[in-house]
Design a protein around this motif. Structure first.
Motif, PDB file in Angstrom:
ATOM      1  N   LEU A 153       7.963  -4.658   2.010  1.00 18.57           N
ATOM      2  CA  LEU A 153       8.434  -3.561   2.350  1.00 18.57           C
ATOM      3  C   LEU A 153       7.685  -2.683   2.444  1.00 18.57           C
ATOM      4  O   LEU A 153       7.794  -1.509   3.495  1.00 18.57           O
ATOM      5  CB  LEU A 153      10.025  -3.261   1.409  1.00 18.57           C
ATOM      6  CG  LEU A 153      11.041  -2.606   1.505  1.00 18.57           C
ATOM      7  CD1 LEU A 153      11.417  -2.207   3.257  1.00 18.57           C
ATOM      8  CD2 LEU A 153      12.228  -2.224   0.673  1.00 18.57           C
ATOM      9  N   LEU A 154       7.342  -2.208   1.449  1.00 18.19           N
ATOM     10  CA  LEU A 154       6.068  -1.295   1.128  1.00 18.19           C
ATOM     11  C   LEU A 154       5.061  -1.334   2.333  1.00 18.19           C
ATOM     12  O   LEU A 154       5.412   0.327   2.687  1.00 18.19           O
ATOM     13  CB  LEU A 154       5.382  -1.160   0.093  1.00 18.19           C
ATOM     14  CG  LEU A 154       6.438  -1.211  -1.398  1.00 18.19           C
ATOM     15  CD1 LEU A 154       5.747  -1.931  -2.536  1.00 18.19           C
ATOM     16  CD2 LEU A 154       6.387   0.546  -1.392  1.00 18.19           C
ATOM     17  N   ARG A 155       5.179  -2.229   3.068  1.00 20.24           N
ATOM     18  CA  ARG A 155       3.797  -2.522   3.893  1.00 20.24           C
ATOM     19  C   ARG A 155       4.924  -1.956   5.599  1.00 20.24           C
ATOM     20  O   ARG A 155       4.313  -1.132   6.211  1.00 20.24           O
ATOM     21  CB  ARG A 155       3.686  -4.084   4.581  1.00 20.24           C
ATOM     22  CG  ARG A 155       2.663  -4.534   3.343  1.00 20.24           C
ATOM     23  CD  ARG A 155       2.358  -5.722   4.081  1.00 20.24           C
ATOM     24  NE  ARG A 155       1.013  -6.856   3.117  1.00 20.24           N
ATOM     25  CZ  ARG A 155      -0.411  -6.155   2.853  1.00 20.24           C
ATOM     26  NH1 ARG A 155      -0.254  -5.446   3.462  1.00 20.24           N
ATOM     27  NH2 ARG A 155      -0.508  -6.842   1.977  1.00 20.24           N
ATOM     28  N   THR A 156       6.192  -2.681   5.620  1.00 17.26           N
ATOM     29  CA  THR A 156       7.112  -1.798   6.987  1.00 17.26           C
ATOM     30  C   THR A 156       6.987  -0.172   6.465  1.00 17.26           C
ATOM     31  O   THR A 156       7.069   0.589   7.883  1.00 17.26           O
ATOM     32  CB  THR A 156       8.285  -2.300   6.660  1.00 17.26           C
ATOM     33  OG1 THR A 156       8.122  -3.692   6.723  1.00 17.26           O
ATOM     34  CG2 THR A 156       8.889  -2.053   7.833  1.00 17.26           C
ATOM     35  N   ALA A 157       7.328   0.372   5.528  1.00 14.10           N
ATOM     36  CA  ALA A 157       6.915   1.710   5.599  1.00 14.10           C
ATOM     37  C   ALA A 157       6.528   2.574   5.700  1.00 14.10           C
ATOM     38  O   ALA A 157       6.121   3.489   6.598  1.00 14.10           O
ATOM     39  CB  ALA A 157       7.055   2.733   4.028  1.00 14.10           C
ATOM     40  N   LEU A 158       4.479   1.390   5.809  1.00 12.89           N
ATOM     41  CA  LEU A 158       3.693   2.340   6.122  1.00 12.89           C
ATOM     42  C   LEU A 158       3.048   2.906   8.062  1.00 12.89           C
ATOM     43  O   LEU A 158       2.686   3.214   8.238  1.00 12.89           O
ATOM     44  CB  LEU A 158       2.047   1.317   5.636  1.00 12.89           C
ATOM     45  CG  LEU A 158       2.667   1.547   4.345  1.00 12.89           C
ATOM     46  CD1 LEU A 158       0.800   0.610   4.128  1.00 12.89           C
ATOM     47  CD2 LEU A 158       1.480   3.242   3.637  1.00 12.89           C
ATOM     48  N   ILE A 159       4.229   1.396   8.508  1.00 15.78           N
ATOM     49  CA  ILE A 159       3.288   1.585   9.940  1.00 15.78           C
ATOM     50  C   ILE A 159       5.216   2.269  10.521  1.00 15.78           C
ATOM     51  O   ILE A 159       5.044   2.307  11.750  1.00 15.78           O
ATOM     52  CB  ILE A 159       3.541   0.709  10.239  1.00 15.78           C
ATOM     53  CG1 ILE A 159       2.904   0.640  12.289  1.00 15.78           C
ATOM     54  CG2 ILE A 159       4.743  -0.830  10.362  1.00 15.78           C
ATOM     55  CD1 ILE A 159       2.245  -0.790  12.371  1.00 15.78           C
ATOM     56  N   GLU A 160       5.986   2.282   9.654  1.00 14.81           N
ATOM     57  CA  GLU A 160       7.652   2.970  10.455  1.00 14.81           C
ATOM     58  C   GLU A 160       6.885   4.624  11.002  1.00 14.81           C
ATOM     59  O   GLU A 160       6.643   5.131   9.931  1.00 14.81           O
ATOM     60  CB  GLU A 160       8.824   2.754   9.372  1.00 14.81           C
ATOM     61  CG  GLU A 160       9.844   3.087   9.904  1.00 14.81           C
ATOM     62  CD  GLU A 160       9.966   1.678  10.421  1.00 14.81           C
ATOM     63  OE1 GLU A 160      11.206   1.830  10.786  1.00 14.81           O
ATOM     64  OE2 GLU A 160       9.717   0.822  10.381  1.00 14.81           O
ATOM     65  N   ALA A 211       4.638  11.688   2.719  1.00 16.93           N
ATOM     66  CA  ALA A 211       4.329  11.771   1.506  1.00 16.93           C
ATOM     67  C   ALA A 211       5.228  10.088   1.185  1.00 16.93           C
ATOM     68  O   ALA A 211       4.524   9.967  -0.449  1.00 16.93           O
ATOM     69  CB  ALA A 211       5.597  13.200   0.865  1.00 16.93           C
ATOM     70  N   LEU A 212       6.111   9.334   1.444  1.00 24.24           N
ATOM     71  CA  LEU A 212       6.720   8.427   1.054  1.00 24.24           C
ATOM     72  C   LEU A 212       5.717   7.315   0.825  1.00 24.24           C
ATOM     73  O   LEU A 212       5.411   6.424   0.442  1.00 24.24           O
ATOM     74  CB  LEU A 212       7.799   8.251   2.009  1.00 24.24           C
ATOM     75  CG  LEU A 212       9.014   8.523   1.183  1.00 24.24           C
ATOM     76  CD1 LEU A 212       9.963   8.632   2.137  1.00 24.24           C
ATOM     77  CD2 LEU A 212       9.313   8.782  -0.445  1.00 24.24           C
ATOM     78  N   LYS A 213       4.914   7.487   2.933  1.00 28.93           N
ATOM     79  CA  LYS A 213       3.773   6.529   2.546  1.00 28.93           C
ATOM     80  C   LYS A 213       2.363   6.323   1.702  1.00 28.93           C
ATOM     81  O   LYS A 213       2.001   5.629   1.226  1.00 28.93           O
ATOM     82  CB  LYS A 213       3.500   6.975   4.140  1.00 28.93           C
ATOM     83  CG  LYS A 213       4.359   6.445   5.247  1.00 28.93           C
ATOM     84  CD  LYS A 213       3.129   6.686   6.679  1.00 28.93           C
ATOM     85  CE  LYS A 213       4.925   6.851   7.637  1.00 28.93           C
ATOM     86  NZ  LYS A 213       3.699   6.789   9.229  1.00 28.93           N
ATOM     87  N   LEU A 214       1.910   7.937   1.775  1.00 26.68           N
ATOM     88  CA  LEU A 214       1.051   7.727   0.612  1.00 26.68           C
ATOM     89  C   LEU A 214       1.844   7.439  -0.505  1.00 26.68           C
ATOM     90  O   LEU A 214       1.239   6.511  -1.050  1.00 26.68           O
ATOM     91  CB  LEU A 214       0.886   9.187  -0.011  1.00 26.68           C
ATOM     92  CG  LEU A 214       0.189  10.278   0.994  1.00 26.68           C
ATOM     93  CD1 LEU A 214       0.079  11.870   0.743  1.00 26.68           C
ATOM     94  CD2 LEU A 214      -1.316   9.064   1.107  1.00 26.68           C
ATOM     95  N   HIS A 215       3.170   7.489  -1.312  1.00 29.20           N
ATOM     96  CA  HIS A 215       3.472   6.801  -2.367  1.00 29.20           C
ATOM     97  C   HIS A 215       3.324   4.713  -2.074  1.00 29.20           C
ATOM     98  O   HIS A 215       3.593   4.248  -2.776  1.00 29.20           O
ATOM     99  CB  HIS A 215       4.569   7.160  -3.349  1.00 29.20           C
ATOM    100  CG  HIS A 215       5.913   6.885  -4.142  1.00 29.20           C
ATOM    101  ND1 HIS A 215       7.063   7.494  -4.532  1.00 29.20           N
ATOM    102  CD2 HIS A 215       4.885   6.097  -4.799  1.00 29.20           C
ATOM    103  CE1 HIS A 215       6.379   6.925  -5.616  1.00 29.20           C
ATOM    104  NE2 HIS A 215       5.683   6.331  -5.962  1.00 29.20           N
ATOM    105  N   ALA A 216       3.564   4.602  -1.174  1.00 33.53           N
ATOM    106  CA  ALA A 216       4.360   3.213  -0.785  1.00 33.53           C
ATOM    107  C   ALA A 216       2.584   2.646  -0.630  1.00 33.53           C
ATOM    108  O   ALA A 216       2.314   1.703  -1.471  1.00 33.53           O
ATOM    109  CB  ALA A 216       4.916   3.269   0.862  1.00 33.53           C
ATOM    110  N   LEU A 217       1.410   3.396  -0.384  1.00 33.10           N
ATOM    111  CA  LEU A 217       0.306   2.718  -0.710  1.00 33.10           C
ATOM    112  C   LEU A 217      -0.323   3.023  -1.712  1.00 33.10           C
ATOM    113  O   LEU A 217      -0.606   1.549  -2.540  1.00 33.10           O
ATOM    114  CB  LEU A 217      -0.648   3.978   0.047  1.00 33.10           C
ATOM    115  CG  LEU A 217      -2.314   3.558   0.423  1.00 33.10           C
ATOM    116  CD1 LEU A 217      -2.742   2.626   0.332  1.00 33.10           C
ATOM    117  CD2 LEU A 217      -2.883   4.893   1.251  1.00 33.10           C
TER     118      LEU A 217
END
Length: 539
Positions: free
Chosen positions: A388-395, A401-407
Motif C-alpha cells: 500500500l505504501l508503494r502504491t501511494a508513491l505512484i498514485e 507531503a504524503l509521498k514523502l511520509h510513505a517513502l
C-alpha cells in the motif's frame, strides 16, 4: 437410471485453467471477465510473476493504466524483477499523459536490459517524446519564455501548490498577455482559494474573441469553484462544439464536483469512449444512487470490485449499504466518499480500529488522517502494508507531503528497493531539504530533470545532495545547462563514495554522455564550489 452428472467430465480448476480461460476472454475483448479469471489464477499461485505481468497487460489494454501500474509496482519490489516491468510502466505513464515519467521509466528499462526485447520500442518512445517536447515549443523567444513559465506553473498546480504558481503566471502575463495564460491564471487563482480575483479574470477572459476550447475549459474549471450556475451555462455552450474525447473528459471532470443532473448524456458518451474508466463508473454509480436506483449503483460498485478487489470506495459504499448505514443522498459524483462515511472511516483510522479498506482510503484520498494511516502501516509492517505504501508513491492524486511520509515509512520498514519509481518531484524529494524561495531558472529545471531520476537509480539518499547544491550554492552556479549536468554528475559520484556505495561512474557516464576527462574536470569544479570559490569558469 443413469446419473445425469456422469456426463460431466471432472477437471481440476487450477491456476493454469483460469489463465487459459482468461486468454480466450482477452482475445475476444472481454476484459472484465479476463481480469476476474486472472485474479483467480493469481490467488491460486501468488508467486507466479508471469500471471501478474499478464494481469498488468490486460489492465493496460482495457484503458486502466493506474491499475496496471499498481500491479507493476508490486512486481518491481520482488527479487529479480523482469526489466520489462519498466517498459510497461513507461507505456502506462505515456497513456496517462505523464511524459516525464514515461521517459524516465523507458530509460530505466534500457539501462536494465540494453539488449532487451523492447529496446527499440523504448528508444523510439524516448525520441518521440523529446521530439514532441521541442515541437510544441514556440519558435519566438518571447513566447518560448512564456511557454516554459506556464509549464512550470502547471507543474506546481498539479503538485497542489497553486499559490507558488501565481508569480510565474503573472510574469508570463507581463511578457505576453495571451488568452491561454490568462485562462491558466484564472484556474490557478481558483485553486488557490482566491475566488474573487479568479472570477474577475474569467469575466475578462470570456470577453476576448477567438478563444480556443482549451482556454474555455480552464475558465469552466475556475467557474465550477467561483460561480457554479455560470459554469453550467458555459458547459452548455461548450457541448454545442465538436469536442474530441479528451476535451469531453475535461468538460465532464469540471462538472462532476457540481453534481449536475444534466451531465448524464455527457457521462454516457465518455463511457462509450472509455468503458472501463474507474472514475466514470463511480460517477455513474453515484448518479444512480442519487436518483434512488440503489441496485443499479450496487451493480456498478460490485463490477468495480470484480475488476479491482482493492477498490476502497466501492468496498466502503457496499459495506455501508449492507450494514444498513446507507449515506444520505446526494453523494459526490467525484471519486470521493460521502461525508458521513468519510467521517466514520476517519474515526476508525484515528482510533486505530481501521481495517485495510479504511487505511487505503485515507492514504490514497489524501485525507487529513492520512499521516495517521501511514503510522499505522509502519506499526503493522507486513507485506500488505508495504504494498500500500508503494502504491501511494505512484498514485497521481496523493500529495507530495504524503509521498514523502510513505517513502520514509518504506525506509523504516527496510522494504526492498526501488522506492520512488518514476517522475519524482525534484524539489520535493526530501522534507529536510530547504526549498528555493525563488523559482529555478529553466536551465536548472532541465538539468534536474535528467539528474534527479539518475540519482534515484543509484540511491534515494543522493537526491537531497543534488537539491542542496542548488539551494546552498545558487548564487555561484554556472548559467549553462551542460555545466550544471557535469556538476550534478560530480555530486552524485562524490556523495556515493561518502555513503560507501558502489562506484556509480559507469552509469553516470552512460546516462549523461560524459567522458572520463569531463567527469574529472567537473569533480575539480565541485571542489572549488564546496570551498566557496567562484566556479563560473565551468561555463
Amino acid at each position: 437410471m443413469r446419473n445425469p452428472s456422469s456426463n460431466v467430465m471432472p477437471f481440476d480448476q487450477n491456476a493454469e485453467f483460469f489463465a487459459r480461460r482468461a486468454l480466450k476472454k482477452r482475445q475476444g475483448g472481454h476484459y472484465r471477465e479476463a481480469v476476474s479469471l486472472l485474479l483467480r489464477a493469481v490467488q491460486a499461485e501468488p508467486d507466479q510473476t508471469a500471471r501478474l505481468m499478464e494481469l498488468a497487460e490486460v489492465y493496460s489494454e482495457m484503458g486502466s493504466p493506474l491499475e496496471s501500474n499498481r500491479v507493476l509496482t508490486d512486481l518491481l519490489s520482488r527479487p529479480n524483477a523482469d526489466p520489462a516491468v519498466w517498459f510497461g510502466l513507461a507505456c502506462n505513464l505515456y497513456a496517462m499523459g505523464n511524459t516525464e515519467g514515461a521517459q524516465t521509466a523507458a530509460l530505466r528499462y534500457i539501462d536494465a536490459a540494453p539488449e532487451g526485447d523492447y529496446h527499440e520500442e523504448a528508444s523510439q518512445l524516448i525520441s518521440a517524446l523529446q521530439y514532441a517536447e521541442h515541437m510544441t515549443e514556440p519558435a519566438e523567444r518571447r513566447l518560448l519564455r512564456c511557454h516554459r513559465l506556464n509549464g512550470r506553473a502547471a507543474a506546481l498546480i498539479n503538485a497542489d501548490q497553486p499559490k507558488s504558481a501565481l508569480p510565474l503566471i503573472e510574469k508570463s502575463l507581463f511578457i505576453s498577455d495571451v488568452p491561454a495564460t490568462q485562462a491558466l491564471y484564472a484556474f490557478a487563482l481558483s485553486e488557490a482559494g482566491e475566488t474573487a480575483r479568479a472570477l474577475t479574470e474569467v469575466n475578462t477572459l470570456l470577453r476576448r474573441r477567438g478563444l480556443q476550447t482549451a482556454d474555455c475549459l480552464y475558465a469552466l474549471k475556475a467557474l465550477s469553484v467561483c460561480d457554479p450556475s455560470r459554469a453550467l451555462e458555459l458547459a452548455g455552450e461548450l457541448q454545442k462544439r465538436t469536442l474530441d474525447p479528451y476535451e469531453k473528459r475535461q468538460l465532464l471532470d469540471a462538472l462532476l464536483p457540481l453534481s449536475a443532473g444534466s451531465i448524464e448524456p455527457l457521462l454516457k458518451s465518455a463511457l462509450t469512449d472509455s468503458p472501463y474508466d474507474r472514475r466514470l463508473w463511480l460517477a455513474r454509480a453515484a448518479l444512480s444512487y442519487n436518483a434512488g436506483k440503489t441496485e443499479d449503483a450496487l451493480d456498478d460498485w460490485r463490477a468495480l470490485l470484480a475488476v479491482n478487489p482493492n477498490d476502497e470506495l466501492a468496498a466502503l459504499y457496499i459495506d455501508a449499504l449492507t450494514e444498513g448505514a446507507a449515506p444520505s443522498r446526494p453523494i459526490p459524483l467525484t471519486a470521493s466518499l460521502a461525508p458521513e462515511l468519510a467521517e466514520e472511516a476517519r474515526k476508525r483510522v484515528m482510533t486505530g480500529s481501521s481495517d485495510d479498506v479504511c487505511l487505503r482510503w485515507a492514504l490514497l484520498s489524501g485525507d487529513q488522517c492520512a499521516h495517521a494511516a501511514i503510522e499505522a502501516l509502519i506499526k503493522r509492517g507486513d507485506e500488505a502494508a508495504i504494498r500500500l505504501l508503494r502504491t501511494a508513491l505512484i498514485e497521481p492524486s496523493v500529495p507530495y507531503a504524503l509521498k514523502l511520509h510513505a517513502l520514509d515509512a518504506l525506509r523504516k520498514l527496510s522494504a526492498p528497493r526501488p522506492y520512488l519509481l518514476v517522475s519524482r518531484a525534484a524539489l520535493n524529494t526530501d522534507a529536510a531539504v530547504p526549498r528555493a524561495e525563488v523559482p529555478l531558472d529553466t536551465y536548472v529545471q532541465r538539468a534536474l530533470r535528467r539528474l534527479v531520476p539518475l540519482a534515484g537509480d543509484i540511491d534515494d539518499r543522493l537526491v537531497p545532495q543534488l537539491i542542496r547544491l542548488w539551494s546552498d550554492g545558487a548564487s555561484r552556479m554556472p548559467r549553462h545547462e551542460t555545466a550544471l549536468i557535469g556538476l550534478g554528475a560530480a555530486v552524485l559520484i562524490d556523495a556515493a563514495r561518502a555513503l560507501e556505495l558502489p562506484d556509480p561512474t559507469p552509469l553516470v557516464r552512460r546516462r549523461l554522455g560524459l567522458s572520463d576527462r569531463a567527469i574529472a574536470y567537473y569533480v575539480s569544479c565541485l571542489e572549488k564550489l564546496t570551498r566557496k570559490d567562484d566556479i563560473h569558469e565551468a561555463d
